[in-house]
Write a protein that holds these residues in place. Structure first.
Motif, PDB file in Angstrom:
ATOM      1  N   ASP A  47     -19.437 -39.767 -38.389  1.00  0.00           N
ATOM      2  CA  ASP A  47     -20.187 -39.842 -36.987  1.00  0.00           C
ATOM      3  C   ASP A  47     -21.805 -38.594 -36.612  1.00  0.00           C
ATOM      4  N   TYR A  48     -21.635 -37.819 -37.200  1.00  0.00           N
ATOM      5  CA  TYR A  48     -22.295 -37.015 -37.351  1.00  0.00           C
ATOM      6  C   TYR A  48     -22.365 -36.276 -38.239  1.00  0.00           C
ATOM      7  N   ILE A  85     -30.609 -37.902 -35.856  1.00  0.00           N
ATOM      8  CA  ILE A  85     -30.955 -38.274 -34.126  1.00  0.00           C
ATOM      9  C   ILE A  85     -29.210 -38.276 -33.328  1.00  0.00           C
ATOM     10  N   LEU A  87     -27.556 -41.124 -32.693  1.00  0.00           N
ATOM     11  CA  LEU A  87     -26.746 -40.690 -30.882  1.00  0.00           C
ATOM     12  C   LEU A  87     -26.640 -42.891 -31.011  1.00  0.00           C
ATOM     13  N   GLU A  88     -27.854 -43.410 -31.070  1.00  0.00           N
ATOM     14  CA  GLU A  88     -27.163 -44.730 -31.575  1.00  0.00           C
ATOM     15  C   GLU A  88     -26.526 -45.583 -32.372  1.00  0.00           C
ATOM     16  N   PRO A  90     -22.308 -44.604 -34.187  1.00  0.00           N
ATOM     17  CA  PRO A  90     -21.928 -43.768 -34.242  1.00  0.00           C
ATOM     18  C   PRO A  90     -21.168 -43.356 -36.282  1.00  0.00           C
TER      19      PRO A  90
END
Length: 131
Positions: A47-48, A85, A87-88, A90
């Motif tokens: 995800d990140y 970014i 966020l849109e 995952p």
């Protein structure tokens, strides 16, 4: 549930792929800020971006550099901006955005509406410059 990026990686849905290796894939953003706006995505669904281990993170960034050099060869721009970014969708990813001014990388700007034919041509041009 697989992310939309995993579905592109697995060829379950189409994407304008410009480069790929064993660990990552690059494809055009479907809502680009500028012509040639490309996403760099690890094949590992994380995800990140900063949750990737150091080796995967390094490989992804080296791949992004390779793709950015290819984009710069075919898109008339001063630089390739990067943005993380995430966020849109995952699924970790890096935006590569051809820019001629700082405002070109503003995600509040209206997105381009390129035809599928234009996107395919841009992808072909970048793909040939990366390889």
């Amino acid at each position: 549930m697989p992310s939309i990026f995993t579905k592109i990686i697995n060829r379950e849905i189409p994407g304008h792929i410009v480069a790929e290796n064993d660990h990552a894939i690059a494809f055009l953003d479907i809502r680009p800020l500028t012509k040639g706006h490309t996403l760099i995505v690890p094949k590992q669904e994380v995800d990140y971006l900063f949750d990737l281990d150091d080796e995967a993170y390094t490989r992804l960034n080296l791949f992004a550099k390779q793709v950015a050099i290819g984009i710069k060869k075919v898109i008339n721009c001063q630089r390739i901006a990067t943005a993380v970014i995430g966020l849109e969708v995952p699924h970790a990813h890096i935006h590569l955005i051809p820019i001629n001014s700082m405002s070109d990388a503003n995600f509040s700007n209206p997105k381009l509406n390129l035809s599928d034919e234009e996107m395919a041509q841009v992808a072909t041009d970048i793909r040939s410059a990366v390889n």
